[in-house]
Design a protein around this motif. Structure first.
Motif, PDB file in Angstrom:
ATOM      1  N   PHE A  60       0.937  -1.327  -0.118  1.00 12.39           N
ATOM      2  CA  PHE A  60      -0.064   0.104  -0.008  1.00 12.39           C
ATOM      3  C   PHE A  60       0.769   1.246  -0.032  1.00 12.39           C
ATOM      4  O   PHE A  60       0.220   2.239  -0.175  1.00 12.39           O
ATOM      5  CB  PHE A  60      -0.918   0.087   1.173  1.00 12.39           C
ATOM      6  CG  PHE A  60      -1.753  -1.264   1.301  1.00 12.39           C
ATOM      7  CD1 PHE A  60      -2.660  -1.516   0.339  1.00 12.39           C
ATOM      8  CD2 PHE A  60      -1.657  -2.212   2.215  1.00 12.39           C
ATOM      9  CE1 PHE A  60      -3.913  -2.282   0.343  1.00 12.39           C
ATOM     10  CE2 PHE A  60      -2.522  -3.331   2.358  1.00 12.39           C
ATOM     11  CZ  PHE A  60      -3.591  -3.324   1.229  1.00 12.39           C
ATOM     12  N   LYS A  62       2.561   4.163  -1.621  1.00  9.84           N
ATOM     13  CA  LYS A  62       2.234   4.840  -2.578  1.00  9.84           C
ATOM     14  C   LYS A  62       3.509   5.791  -3.245  1.00  9.84           C
ATOM     15  O   LYS A  62       3.582   6.035  -4.376  1.00  9.84           O
ATOM     16  CB  LYS A  62       1.053   5.757  -2.631  1.00  9.84           C
ATOM     17  CG  LYS A  62      -0.024   5.004  -2.448  1.00  9.84           C
ATOM     18  CD  LYS A  62      -1.448   5.874  -2.310  1.00  9.84           C
ATOM     19  CE  LYS A  62      -2.565   5.153  -1.802  1.00  9.84           C
ATOM     20  NZ  LYS A  62      -3.631   5.843  -1.056  1.00  9.84           N
ATOM     21  N   ASP A  64       4.319   8.722  -2.051  1.00 10.05           N
ATOM     22  CA  ASP A  64       3.919  10.059  -1.817  1.00 10.05           C
ATOM     23  C   ASP A  64       5.075  10.689  -0.987  1.00 10.05           C
ATOM     24  O   ASP A  64       5.263  11.834  -0.918  1.00 10.05           O
ATOM     25  CB  ASP A  64       2.508  10.314  -1.019  1.00 10.05           C
ATOM     26  CG  ASP A  64       1.434   9.737  -1.862  1.00 10.05           C
ATOM     27  OD1 ASP A  64       1.676   9.636  -3.038  1.00 10.05           O
ATOM     28  OD2 ASP A  64       0.340   9.472  -1.259  1.00 10.05           O
ATOM     29  N   TRP A  70       8.328   7.497   5.606  1.00  9.14           N
ATOM     30  CA  TRP A  70       6.937   6.574   5.768  1.00  9.14           C
ATOM     31  C   TRP A  70       7.190   5.519   6.834  1.00  9.14           C
ATOM     32  O   TRP A  70       6.432   5.380   7.960  1.00  9.14           O
ATOM     33  CB  TRP A  70       6.742   5.697   4.601  1.00  9.14           C
ATOM     34  CG  TRP A  70       5.381   4.689   4.687  1.00  9.14           C
ATOM     35  CD1 TRP A  70       4.256   4.893   4.508  1.00  9.14           C
ATOM     36  CD2 TRP A  70       5.446   3.418   4.535  1.00  9.14           C
ATOM     37  NE1 TRP A  70       3.368   4.006   4.477  1.00  9.14           N
ATOM     38  CE2 TRP A  70       4.234   2.695   4.611  1.00  9.14           C
ATOM     39  CE3 TRP A  70       6.572   2.448   4.565  1.00  9.14           C
ATOM     40  CZ2 TRP A  70       3.679   1.554   4.281  1.00  9.14           C
ATOM     41  CZ3 TRP A  70       6.071   1.124   4.230  1.00  9.14           C
ATOM     42  CH2 TRP A  70       4.800   0.626   4.375  1.00  9.14           C
TER      43      TRP A  70
END
Length: 180
Positions: A60, A62, A64, A70
């Motif tokens: 999951f 992405k 970004d 993250w």
């Protein structure tokens, strides 16, 4: 191996890629968590939980943000959740729990520090949770304000203010402890 290569490897072979991810980030994530939860055993447990979550959620991711931010975001959230849960079990707030944990550092066989380092950790423990986390991320983890902003979902200006207030409180604590 940079993060783009690592993400490519994870897509090609999730287990092998994850092994490299853990090798690359486990030490820095452990120390990030350790500065929040203070206790080695708790930091070990939270670190394991973080990497389990990372593994389960890699599909999951992405992109970004950077892989590093993250993972730090997951580690920070897991650490805060751990402290809140532990505080609730002891019927205290997270700041009181941090103070209790910092007072146990002297007896912690994994804490390798001189008296001034112990005082610094006690001063940091006295900070409100957000200031404590921002100070640790900026001072010890050497993260840029932009990275911390992504991790904590806070504006750079608010982070700079939190860091400034934290350093002033730490300085005051250390000066007062020297005078005693």
């Amino acid at each position: 191996m940079d993060d783009k290569e690592l993400l490519f490897l994870i897509k090609e072979n999730k287990n092998k890629g994850f092994k490299y991810l853990v090798e690359k980030y486990s030490k820095s994530i452990y120390w990030h968590i350790r500065k929040i939860v203070l206790d080695h055993n708790n930091a070990d447990d939270v670190t394991q939980n973080v990497f389990i979550k990372v593994f389960l959620n890699l599909d999951f991711f992405k992109g970004d943000s950077s892989l590093k931010t993250w993972i730090y975001k997951i580690a920070t959230n897991e650490s805060i959740n751990f402290l809140n849960s532990a505080a609730q079990k002891k019927n205290v707030n997270s700041e009181e729990l941090a103070i209790q944990l910092s007072s146990q550092l002297e007896d912690d066989s994994y804490f390798e520090g001189e008296e001034i380092q112990l005082k610094l950790q006690q001063a940091i423990a006295m900070l409100p949770e957000k200031q404590r986390i921002v100070f640790n991320m900026k001072y010890f983890d050497d993260l840029k304000y932009e990275e911390i902003s992504e991790i904590l979902n806070t504006s750079v200006g608010a982070l700079k203010s939190s860091y400034h207030h934290a350093t002033k409180k730490i300085e005051e604590f250390l000066l007062n402890s020297i005078e005693k």
